[in-house]
Design a protein around this motif. Structure first.
Motif, PDB file in Angstrom:
ATOM      1  N   PHE A   1     -28.823 -61.476 -56.025  1.00  0.00           N
ATOM      2  CA  PHE A   1     -27.381 -61.329 -56.244  1.00  0.00           C
ATOM      3  C   PHE A   1     -27.147 -60.580 -57.545  1.00  0.00           C
ATOM      4  CE2 PHE A   1     -23.350 -62.731 -58.126  1.00  0.00           C
ATOM      5  CZ  PHE A   1     -22.471 -62.373 -57.114  1.00  0.00           C
ATOM      6  N   ALA A   2     -26.234 -59.630 -57.497  1.00  0.00           N
ATOM      7  CA  ALA A   2     -25.839 -58.882 -58.692  1.00  0.00           C
ATOM      8  C   ALA A   2     -24.476 -58.260 -58.438  1.00  0.00           C
ATOM      9  CB  ALA A   2     -26.858 -57.798 -59.033  1.00  0.00           C
ATOM     10  N   ILE A   3     -23.806 -57.918 -59.518  1.00  0.00           N
ATOM     11  CA  ILE A   3     -22.555 -57.158 -59.466  1.00  0.00           C
ATOM     12  C   ILE A   3     -22.697 -55.996 -60.441  1.00  0.00           C
ATOM     13  CG2 ILE A   3     -20.059 -57.182 -59.892  1.00  0.00           C
ATOM     14  CD1 ILE A   3     -20.142 -60.229 -59.374  1.00  0.00           C
ATOM     15  N   THR A   4     -22.287 -54.810 -60.028  1.00  0.00           N
ATOM     16  CA  THR A   4     -22.278 -53.650 -60.916  1.00  0.00           C
ATOM     17  C   THR A   4     -20.943 -52.919 -60.767  1.00  0.00           C
ATOM     18  OG1 THR A   4     -23.164 -52.064 -59.299  1.00  0.00           O
ATOM     19  CG2 THR A   4     -24.774 -53.368 -60.568  1.00  0.00           C
ATOM     20  N   HIS A   5     -20.752 -51.897 -61.589  1.00  0.00           N
ATOM     21  CA  HIS A   5     -19.634 -50.984 -61.383  1.00  0.00           C
ATOM     22  C   HIS A   5     -19.964 -50.040 -60.234  1.00  0.00           C
ATOM     23  CE1 HIS A   5     -22.478 -48.543 -63.610  1.00  0.00           C
ATOM     24  NE2 HIS A   5     -21.769 -47.462 -63.320  1.00  0.00           N
ATOM     25  N   ALA A   6     -18.959 -49.482 -59.604  1.00  0.00           N
ATOM     26  CA  ALA A   6     -19.181 -48.385 -58.668  1.00  0.00           C
ATOM     27  C   ALA A   6     -19.435 -47.127 -59.496  1.00  0.00           C
ATOM     28  CB  ALA A   6     -17.958 -48.188 -57.775  1.00  0.00           C
ATOM     29  N   PRO A   7     -20.468 -46.350 -59.178  1.00  0.00           N
ATOM     30  CA  PRO A   7     -20.819 -45.193 -60.008  1.00  0.00           C
ATOM     31  C   PRO A   7     -19.629 -44.270 -60.276  1.00  0.00           C
ATOM     32  CG  PRO A   7     -22.546 -45.602 -58.423  1.00  0.00           C
ATOM     33  CD  PRO A   7     -21.412 -46.533 -58.068  1.00  0.00           C
ATOM     34  N   GLY A   8     -19.443 -43.967 -61.566  1.00  0.00           N
ATOM     35  CA  GLY A   8     -18.367 -43.085 -61.986  1.00  0.00           C
ATOM     36  C   GLY A   8     -17.059 -43.791 -62.287  1.00  0.00           C
ATOM     37  N   LEU A   9     -16.967 -45.085 -61.992  1.00  0.00           N
ATOM     38  CA  LEU A   9     -15.752 -45.865 -62.215  1.00  0.00           C
ATOM     39  C   LEU A   9     -16.085 -46.959 -63.225  1.00  0.00           C
ATOM     40  CD1 LEU A   9     -15.548 -44.523 -59.290  1.00  0.00           C
ATOM     41  CD2 LEU A   9     -13.760 -46.203 -58.871  1.00  0.00           C
ATOM     42  N   MET A  10     -15.773 -46.695 -64.486  1.00  0.00           N
ATOM     43  CA  MET A  10     -16.352 -47.425 -65.594  1.00  0.00           C
ATOM     44  C   MET A  10     -15.381 -48.414 -66.236  1.00  0.00           C
ATOM     45  SD  MET A  10     -18.896 -45.479 -65.089  1.00  0.00           S
ATOM     46  CE  MET A  10     -19.993 -46.222 -66.269  1.00  0.00           C
ATOM     47  N   LEU A  11     -15.924 -49.240 -67.146  1.00  0.00           N
ATOM     48  CA  LEU A  11     -15.133 -50.110 -67.998  1.00  0.00           C
ATOM     49  C   LEU A  11     -14.698 -49.325 -69.235  1.00  0.00           C
ATOM     50  CD1 LEU A  11     -14.105 -52.985 -68.851  1.00  0.00           C
ATOM     51  CD2 LEU A  11     -16.309 -53.229 -70.050  1.00  0.00           C
ATOM     52  N   VAL A  12     -13.404 -49.296 -69.513  1.00  0.00           N
ATOM     53  CA  VAL A  12     -12.887 -48.680 -70.731  1.00  0.00           C
ATOM     54  C   VAL A  12     -12.751 -49.769 -71.795  1.00  0.00           C
ATOM     55  CG1 VAL A  12     -11.011 -47.376 -71.783  1.00  0.00           C
ATOM     56  CG2 VAL A  12     -11.656 -46.921 -69.408  1.00  0.00           C
ATOM     57  N   THR A  13     -13.409 -49.592 -72.929  1.00  0.00           N
ATOM     58  CA  THR A  13     -13.407 -50.592 -73.999  1.00  0.00           C
ATOM     59  C   THR A  13     -12.462 -50.167 -75.125  1.00  0.00           C
ATOM     60  OG1 THR A  13     -15.117 -49.689 -75.473  1.00  0.00           O
ATOM     61  CG2 THR A  13     -15.877 -50.848 -73.477  1.00  0.00           C
ATOM     62  N   ASP A  14     -12.304 -51.053 -76.103  1.00  0.00           N
ATOM     63  CA  ASP A  14     -11.488 -50.731 -77.277  1.00  0.00           C
ATOM     64  C   ASP A  14     -12.301 -50.104 -78.398  1.00  0.00           C
ATOM     65  OD1 ASP A  14      -9.264 -51.707 -76.003  1.00  0.00           O
ATOM     66  OD2 ASP A  14      -9.253 -53.645 -77.039  1.00  0.00           O
ATOM     67  N   LEU A  15     -13.616 -49.961 -78.213  1.00  0.00           N
ATOM     68  CA  LEU A  15     -14.428 -49.266 -79.211  1.00  0.00           C
ATOM     69  C   LEU A  15     -14.068 -47.791 -79.220  1.00  0.00           C
ATOM     70  CD1 LEU A  15     -18.001 -50.734 -78.536  1.00  0.00           C
ATOM     71  CD2 LEU A  15     -16.346 -51.457 -80.269  1.00  0.00           C
ATOM     72  N   MET A  16     -14.158 -47.174 -80.377  1.00  0.00           N
ATOM     73  CA  MET A  16     -13.901 -45.742 -80.493  1.00  0.00           C
ATOM     74  C   MET A  16     -15.225 -44.980 -80.440  1.00  0.00           C
ATOM     75  SD  MET A  16     -10.631 -45.598 -80.703  1.00  0.00           S
ATOM     76  CE  MET A  16     -10.386 -43.883 -81.138  1.00  0.00           C
ATOM     77  N   ASN A  17     -15.235 -43.852 -79.749  1.00  0.00           N
ATOM     78  CA  ASN A  17     -16.452 -43.036 -79.677  1.00  0.00           C
ATOM     79  C   ASN A  17     -16.992 -42.719 -81.063  1.00  0.00           C
ATOM     80  OD1 ASN A  17     -16.432 -42.908 -76.850  1.00  0.00           O
ATOM     81  ND2 ASN A  17     -15.041 -41.162 -76.869  1.00  0.00           N
ATOM     82  N   LYS A  18     -16.093 -42.431 -81.999  1.00  0.00           N
ATOM     83  CA  LYS A  18     -16.537 -42.036 -83.349  1.00  0.00           C
ATOM     84  C   LYS A  18     -17.280 -43.177 -84.046  1.00  0.00           C
ATOM     85  CE  LYS A  18     -11.979 -43.057 -85.361  1.00  0.00           C
ATOM     86  NZ  LYS A  18     -10.790 -42.450 -85.993  1.00  0.00           N
ATOM     87  N   GLN A  19     -17.056 -44.426 -83.611  1.00  0.00           N
ATOM     88  CA  GLN A  19     -17.764 -45.557 -84.200  1.00  0.00           C
ATOM     89  C   GLN A  19     -19.253 -45.532 -83.826  1.00  0.00           C
ATOM     90  OE1 GLN A  19     -14.420 -48.447 -82.699  1.00  0.00           O
ATOM     91  NE2 GLN A  19     -15.704 -49.588 -84.098  1.00  0.00           N
ATOM     92  N   LEU A  20     -19.591 -44.875 -82.721  1.00  0.00           N
ATOM     93  CA  LEU A  20     -20.978 -44.849 -82.239  1.00  0.00           C
ATOM     94  C   LEU A  20     -21.740 -43.638 -82.736  1.00  0.00           C
ATOM     95  CD1 LEU A  20     -20.557 -46.020 -78.536  1.00  0.00           C
ATOM     96  CD2 LEU A  20     -20.855 -47.389 -80.600  1.00  0.00           C
ATOM     97  N   ALA A  21     -21.060 -42.688 -83.345  1.00  0.00           N
ATOM     98  CA  ALA A  21     -21.730 -41.471 -83.791  1.00  0.00           C
ATOM     99  C   ALA A  21     -22.607 -41.751 -84.997  1.00  0.00           C
ATOM    100  CB  ALA A  21     -20.703 -40.394 -84.132  1.00  0.00           C
ATOM    101  N   VAL A  22     -23.774 -41.122 -85.043  1.00  0.00           N
ATOM    102  CA  VAL A  22     -24.660 -41.210 -86.197  1.00  0.00           C
ATOM    103  C   VAL A  22     -24.786 -39.818 -86.798  1.00  0.00           C
ATOM    104  CG1 VAL A  22     -25.930 -43.181 -85.316  1.00  0.00           C
ATOM    105  CG2 VAL A  22     -26.731 -40.881 -84.784  1.00  0.00           C
ATOM    106  N   LEU A  23     -24.974 -39.772 -88.094  1.00  0.00           N
ATOM    107  CA  LEU A  23     -25.064 -38.471 -88.779  1.00  0.00           C
ATOM    108  C   LEU A  23     -26.463 -37.908 -88.673  1.00  0.00           C
ATOM    109  CD1 LEU A  23     -22.975 -39.306 -91.972  1.00  0.00           C
ATOM    110  CD2 LEU A  23     -22.220 -38.152 -89.887  1.00  0.00           C
TER     111      LEU A  23
END
Length: 273
Positions: free
Chosen positions: A251-273
């Motif tokens: 048993f498992a549950i996943t997203h349907a491919p291409g239909l994602m979870l939108v979070t409150d994190l900002m992309n810029k928070q994940l960027a590394v220099l």
């Protein structure tokens, strides 16, 4: 917890909501389209939900395979919330469409999983390449599936993942076509985002990674590759779905491919220099 009601929505006017919260509320209301280009600036995630008895092995699988399976969030056992990704987030309702798996087969693709939720389930949210697309677009690089309002094409490959417990199988990759100079720039840009798959794993020559026909993706939608372009392949968070199928997980549950979870994190928070 089985059969709990949907999360109560705050009585905010839609105009007062952030793009990420508005996207999740749209999912609760039945929106079931691709999230490519939705809530630009906010991190999107792949979803894997497993019984607690398998969660430890899957966590180890992700540690062994950080390119396709970078964990950005994880729930407590039986809790549909992941506050670090969104205070009001409900993992059971806030994606456009889910896949319910039994014995390695998809048996249902509902728009919520309230009826399938159990007290022993653990949710993992993995980084998604939709998140680094904001940076590519900001540099003027075209994203073909966004231009055409399609899901990104995804392919099973012959690249083996490291195994953990029952979890083993091939890496899935997503593809975006670029002219060679733009492909080099795309490598440089996405290298700054390891939490959402980072740099590509392969450029050009799809047959060398086991893709027989670039026009027939295993997941998502086909996009054309121009005569002056090369296909560029990134590790993809749909990889766990190929592994769930290979392991015939009960048993498992996943997203349907291409239909994602939108979070409150900002992309810029994940960027590394």
């Amino acid at each position: 917890m089985t059969g709990l009601a949907r999360t109560e929505q705050p009585s905010h006017d839609a105009a007062d909501l952030s793009p990420s919260v508005a996207a999740r509320h749209a999912c609760r209301s039945g929106m079931a389209d691709t999230t490519a280009g939705v809530a630009n600036g906010f991190v999107q995630g792949n979803l894997v939900i497993l019984p607690e008895t398998l969660a430890g092995a899957f966590h180890r699988f992700c540690q062994l395979n950080p390119k396709p399976c970078p964990i950005i969030g994880m729930s407590d056992v039986g809790d549909p919330r992941i506050p670090a990704l969104g205070i009001d987030l409900d993992i059971r309702t806030d994606l456009p469409r889910y896949r319910v798996w039994r014995d390695g087969e998809v048996v249902e693709e509902p728009t919520d999983v309230l009826a399938h939720w159990r007290d022993d389930l653990v949710a993992f949210v993995l980084g998604c390449s939709y998140s680094f697309e904001e940076a590519l677009l900001a540099e003027g690089l075209p994203i073909r599936h966004i231009e055409r309002k399609l899901r990104v094409p995804m392919y099973r490959t012959n690249i083996a993942c490291g195994s953990a417990g029952p979890f083993a199988g091939p890496m899935v990759v997503s593809m975006r076509p670029f002219k060679p100079a733009d492909a080099i720039r795309a490598v440089q840009i996405t290298s700054r985002f390891p939490s959402v798959h980072g740099a590509p794993v392969h450029l050009g020559h799809p047959r060398s990674i086991g893709i027989a026909d670039i026009d027939k993706p295993d997941y998502g939608d086909a996009v054309p590759v121009g005569a002056d372009e090369i296909p560029v392949f990134w590790a993809c968070g749909v990889t766990p779905q190929s592994v769930i199928a290979a392991a015939r997980v009960p048993f498992a549950i996943t997203h349907a491919p291409g239909l994602m979870l939108v979070t409150d994190l900002m992309n810029k928070q994940l960027a590394v220099l």
